[in-house]
Design a protein around this motif. Structure first.
Motif, PDB file in Angstrom:
ATOM      1  N   GLU A  79      39.695  42.115  36.038  1.00 29.07           N
ATOM      2  CA  GLU A  79      40.084  40.948  35.231  1.00 29.07           C
ATOM      3  C   GLU A  79      40.488  41.323  33.808  1.00 29.07           C
ATOM      4  O   GLU A  79      40.990  40.490  33.064  1.00 29.07           O
ATOM      5  CB  GLU A  79      38.919  39.963  35.162  1.00 29.07           C
TER       6      GLU A  79
ATOM      7  N   ARG B  98      44.988  43.431  35.449  1.00 27.71           N
ATOM      8  CA  ARG B  98      45.292  42.272  36.299  1.00 27.71           C
ATOM      9  C   ARG B  98      46.599  42.468  37.051  1.00 27.71           C
ATOM     10  O   ARG B  98      47.561  42.993  36.495  1.00 27.71           O
ATOM     11  CB  ARG B  98      45.436  41.019  35.437  1.00 27.71           C
TER      12      ARG B  98
ATOM     13  N   GLN C 128      37.332  34.580  35.418  1.00 31.27           N
ATOM     14  CA  GLN C 128      37.983  33.541  36.217  1.00 31.27           C
ATOM     15  C   GLN C 128      37.035  32.367  36.432  1.00 31.27           C
ATOM     16  O   GLN C 128      35.850  32.573  36.707  1.00 31.27           O
ATOM     17  CB  GLN C 128      38.351  34.142  37.576  1.00 31.27           C
TER      18      GLN C 128
END
Ligand code: HDD
Length: 710
Positions: free
Chosen positions: A376, A381, A398
């Motif tokens: 992340e 990403r 997220q």
């Protein structure tokens, strides 16, 4: 640095995570505006600091924790963003979309690295260079975690910790840093015949590149391409630099480590800032699956390369680096590569080194980056959004909506769904695997010397000489005579003359041996072959030498102009303009940083003679003008000015003496030269700017090294 790549989804994604302090007020991490960032909260002006000072506590706590463990290997690195453009479709071989549609541009992040040294070590260590590429494809991230050498030290991942422990600083005194020239490395290597091919590469000039922009890149392992029909080809990946493959001299490398330990990092950064974007041709060697056993080595053995004479490299695209990172830590340090990050159409082979790597990379990120959520971090990403039922963990970013974090489910309507192959769902290549459960190595991996010999024989004479000298340097640092002797014994299996030359400098004697070049094909019946003499197919491979990679260009070459008061301003600016128009970079060096008075006005130098060294330049121009030359020869400057010239000469660089500078020429070591030297250009002898430009484009006159060093 501006985003020059249009429609680069990755850069847009990163931009969304960037912050700027422009016109902003200072705040705490909670967004509270700070009124005083100079003093802690105290009980009275001279009293003790109060525990209540949450602003102090927050600042110090964050600072106390702002380091993460450096990479266990490849700790020192430099990264850049760029783009990969496909020029030739590989759709017949792979269904990977980024390799199928001609003209398609895929954003990339590349991280170059040295292997053995710590994060703060010198760039010019004799070492392998990492060349890791993250392709942000529309089908997910594809990582090609490559090196600048096409083979590796060991055949099986189980030996990797041993190799790394041996090359790292010795555990009792943590010496030496970023160097393989010590007992434990050579102790290990001398007991590992399988390392000999890689040792030839490591002792060659490939291990001391002139620039990260002038290195080749190799995927090392045989990977597999899978096409739409499910047919497999073995594939080897290659990157060939458009600037040619170039190196520095070892003596130079050692000087650079003192003069500018960030030499490669700075070179890459500046080239990109200057718009001289580094470029590589990306190529593949393709082998139909059914031809797996046609070679005199095993395709699964990572200590072997496929000579380009046997399978040519097909160039299919261009890799360009065109943007420096905004933040070293956020991008270059936190990027996490993994050979197991695949896209449909690319798969692994059973190379036992690769198989072990597939475990190691995610595992190491867990301790380095501290959480299974490292994917992340913005640089890691993928550009397509991630949908799965993985949840929670340290630092989760997220926010997954809804109740459902399992599959199958009905509450979430069954989402997220598995993707069919036709929808881009990844399926591993189906292959028949059968065998006894054994802890053994295939007999087809036993020939350790043929390709070491191939590499050595393919080098030009200066390259061979450098390799011999590198071995002498490294083994001379070994304190245990038995290790030196054992290593000479290994070299003797590669080349008797090489072994003799090295042994002579180490005080070791060497017996002539029969060369055991028994190359054994993977499908061979070993017992039948035991007494048979076999010769490798390819004995010389021109692609293994750097000699023929010289390109006729001076693009991004760094040229030092040595000048002093009284220099000929017109000559300087004319030559500077000519060189810059061809893409070279000119930097002025003078006795001090004070402006230099020329016959036309004044110019400000970038460096002083004492603050930089000739090793930081590709070529030198000694600025025209008798007065300038006289000042350079004045007692306070003479030593440094001549040292510049003599070192550049010793390192086989182009040197151009402007008119009126004969005194410098006559007092330098060059005055004693024996023969014509195309890279020493003297204005008074009719030497021209064009001759100088030609000499710079040739990189170095390695062939004259012996003479230049006399
Ligand atoms: Fe590795 C990092 C390349 C064998 C375990 N490796 C690392 C990097 C490169 C390579 C370029 C730096 C990536 C970056 O910039 O972050 N490694 C190779 C190549 C190999 C190889 C070309 C052989 C062909 N490596 C190898 C083996 C193992 C590892 C056999 C373990 C079994 N490598 C690692 C690692 C590292 C790593 C410990 C350290 C930092 C990281 O992964 O992220 O997992």
């Amino acid at each position: 640095m501006k985003n020059e790549t249009q429609n680069n989804k990755k850069l847009d994604q990163l931009e969304a995570h960037s912050t700027s302090n422009e016109n902003e007020k200072l705040t705490t991490n909670q967004g509270l505006k700070i009124n005083n960032n100079q003093d802690s909260l105290k009980s009275g002006d001279r009293g003790p600091t109060l525990l209540e000072d949450f602003i102090l506590r927050e600042k110090i706590t964050h600072f106390d924790h702002e380091r993460i463990p450096e990479r266990i290997v490849h700790a020192r690195g430099s990264g850049a963003h760029g783009v990969f453009k496909l020029n030739k479709s590989l759709s017949a071989y792979t269904k990977a979309k980024f390799l199928s549609e001609v003209g398609k541009e895929t954003p990339v992040f590349v991280r170059f690295s040295t292997v053995a040294g710590s994060k703060g070590s010198t760039d010019l260590a004799r070492d392998v260079r990492g060349f890791a590429i993250k392709f942000y494809t529309e089908e997910g991230n594809y990582d090609l975690v490559a090196n600048n050498m096409p083979v590796f030290f060991i055949q099986d991942a189980i030996k990797f910790p041993d190799l790394v422990h041996a090359v790292k600083p010795e555990p009792d005194n943590e010496i030496p840093q970023a160097a393989s020239a010590h007992d434990t490395f050579w102790d290990f290597i001398s007991l590992m015949p399988e390392s000999m091919h890689m040792i030839m590469w490591l002792m060659s000039d490939r291990a001391i590149p002139r620039s990260l922009r002038m290195m080749e890149g190799f995927g090392v392992h045989s990977f597999k391409f899978i096409n739409k029909e499910g047919k497999a080809h073995f594939v080897k990946f290659h990157f060939k630099p458009k600037l040619g493959v170039h190196s520095v001299a070892w003596d130079e490398a050692q000087r650079i480590s003192g003069a500018d330990p960030d030499f490669h990092k700075r070179d890459l950064w500046e080239a990109i800032e200057d718009g001289a974007y580094p470029e590589w041709d990306f190529g593949v060697q393709l082998i139909p699956e059914e031809n797996e056993h046609q070679f005199d080595f095993d395709l699964l053995d990572p200590t072997k390369l496929i000579p380009e004479e046997e399978v040519p490299v097909e160039i299919i695209g261009t890799l360009t680096l065109n943007k420096n990172p905004e933040n070293f830590f956020a991008e270059t340090e936190q990027v996490a590569f993994h050979p197991g990050h695949l896209v449909p159409g690319i798969d692994f082979s059973n190379d036992p080194l690769l198989q072990g790597r597939l475990f190691s990379y995610t595992d190491t990120q867990l301790s380095r980056l501290g959480s299974p959520n490292f994917h992340e971090i913005p640089i890691n990403r993928s550009i397509n959004t991630v949908h799965n039922n993985q949840r929670d963990g340290h630092m989760r970013q997220q926010i997954a909506k809804g109740k459902v974090s399992y599959e199958p489910n009905s509450i979430g309507g069954g989402c997220p769904f598995q993707a069919m192959m036709s929808e881009g769902g990844f399926t591993s290549h189906q292959e028949r695997v059968s065998g006894e459960k054994v802890r053994r190595r295939s007999q087809s991996f036993v020939d350790h010397y043929s390709q070491a010999k191939l590499f050595y024989n393919s080098q030009s004479l200066p390259e061979q000489t450098h390799l011999q000298k590198a071995l002498v340097f490294e083994l001379s640092k070994v304190t245990i005579p038995e290790i030196r002797e054992r290593m000479v014994g290994q070299l003797n299996f590669i080349d008797h003359d090489l072994a003799k030359k090295v042994a002579g400098k180490l005080g070791v004697t060497v017996e002539k041996l029969e060369q055991p070049n028994h190359s054994i094909p993977a499908d061979a019946n070993i017992s039948e072959l035991q007494s048979e003499e076999r010769e490798p197919k390819t004995k010389i491979s021109r692609a293994l030498s750097m000699k023929d990679t010289v390109k006729d260009t001076i693009k991004s070459r760094k040229i030092g102009f040595i000048i002093a008061n009284g220099a000929d301003g017109a000559a300087i600016s004319n030559l500077k303009t000519k060189l810059e128009s061809k893409g070279a970079k000119v930097e002025l060096i003078a006795p001090s940083l004070a402006p230099v008075k020329t016959n036309e006005g004044s110019i400000t130098p970038k460096h002083s003679l004492s603050s930089i060294a000739s090793v930081c330049f590709d070529a030198l121009y000694i600025g025209a003008g008798e007065k300038s030359a006289a000042e350079l020869m004045a007692p306070e400057n003479r030593h440094l000015a001549l040292r510049f010239i003599n070192e550049a000469y010793k390192h086989c660089k182009a040197i151009y003496f402007g008119s009126g500078t004969e005194t410098l020429y006559n007092n330098s070591n060059i005055a004693a030269k024996q023969h014509e030297d195309p890279a020493v250009i003297v204005s008074k002898e009719g030497g021209s700017d064009e001759q100088f430009i030609k000499a710079v484009a040739r990189h170095r006159v390695w062939d004259l090294e012996m003479e230049r060093n006399m």
